[in-house]
Design an enzyme around this catalytic site. Structure first.
Site, PDB file in Angstrom:
ATOM      1  N   TYR A 165      -1.544   0.035  10.839  1.00  0.00           N
ATOM      2  CA  TYR A 165      -1.580  -0.253   9.407  1.00  0.00           C
ATOM      3  C   TYR A 165      -0.266   0.151   8.747  1.00  0.00           C
ATOM      4  O   TYR A 165       0.308  -0.615   7.967  1.00  0.00           O
ATOM      5  CB  TYR A 165      -2.755   0.494   8.772  1.00  0.00           C
ATOM      6  N   SER A 207       0.862  -1.176   0.000  1.00  0.00           N
ATOM      7  CA  SER A 207       0.000   0.000   0.000  1.00  0.00           C
ATOM      8  C   SER A 207       0.893   1.218   0.000  1.00  0.00           C
ATOM      9  O   SER A 207       2.065   1.146   0.405  1.00  0.00           O
ATOM     10  CB  SER A 207      -0.883   0.011   1.262  1.00  0.00           C
TER      11      SER A 207
END
Length: 241
Positions: free
Chosen positions: A155, A142
């Site tokens: 995250y 990501s």
């Protein structure tokens, strides 16, 4: 063109969003896809959609953070198809809260799925691929591994870690013709984003099929080349320079 004809693929988090798009794209390219998800009903739904479109797919219930589950998944796919040619570590979760409000158990759960899961599956897949003379592991990362924003500490930690793990695995796999690629995805029109951030403008995001096609791209390079890292961004996303 069915570039993956005869190849077996295991896709984690395959029951929705990007994972489902990857399953559809790989199956359309000829792969026999195992749709793995912690939600068995969603895995079956996506596998059924793939089969209805003429592809080959089977569902699998899998918690990627469970060592025994990871070992079983690699073993079952390898035994069913005679090999495990492709592993796509896609499963991912998040919780959007400031770091001081993030419970320790949620930190552990996020890293368990996003980072421990790819480790557990890869440590079983790598020797299997080495024995069979090659294979390809794709880690879905990501832009959270390249920059930071508030309220996503776990995250970010998991995705920065996954990018580093992917490059380390690439070094270990190359002598045995095992390719490892990190696909860094920008914002997509998936429930993962849109259900948590209802104010996002979907028109500024990319369809997950575009990232799935990028996964297919790295999987179908010549055997003499490997792409260790690839970034795919929406043209207008405001969260990336």
């Amino acid at each position: 063109m069915r570039d993956l004809e005869g190849k077996s693929a295991l896709v984690t988090g395959g029951g929705g969003g990007l994972g489902a798009a990857i399953c559809r794209v790989l199956a359309a390219a000829g792969a026999e896809v195992t749709v793995a998800d912690v939600r068995p009903g969603e895995a079956e739904r996506v596998a059924g959609q793939v089969r209805s479109s003429g592809g080959r797919a089977a569902p699998m219930a899998l918690d990627v953070s469970d060592p025994e589950g990871a070992e079983r998944a690699v073993r079952e796919v390898s035994e069913r198809h005679g090999s495990l040619d492709i592993l796509v570590n896609n499963a991912g979760i998040d919780r959007t809260v400031p770091v001081e409000e993030l419970p320790v158990e949620d930190w552990d759960r996020i890293l368990g799925v996003n980072l421990r899961g790819p480790f557990l599956l890869s440590r079983r897949a790598l020797p299997q691929m080495r024995r069979q003379g090659g294979g390809h592991i794709v880690n879905i990362v990501s832009t959270a591994a390249k920059r930071s924003w508030a309220n996503a500490a776990a995250y970010h930690a998991s995705k920065w870690g996954l990018l580093g793990f992917s490059h380390a695995l690439h070094v270990e796999g190359r002598p045995f013709r095992v390719k490892v690629s990190a696909v860094i995805a920008g914002g997509m029109r998936t429930p993962f984003l849109l259900e948590r951030f209802p104010d996002l403008d979907p028109s500024l995001l990319q369809d997950p099929s575009q990232v799935a096609e990028a996964v297919l791209f790295v999987l179908t390079r010549s055997g003499e080349s490997v792409i260790p890292e690839l970034m795919v961004l929406p043209m207008q996303e405001t969260s990336w320079p």
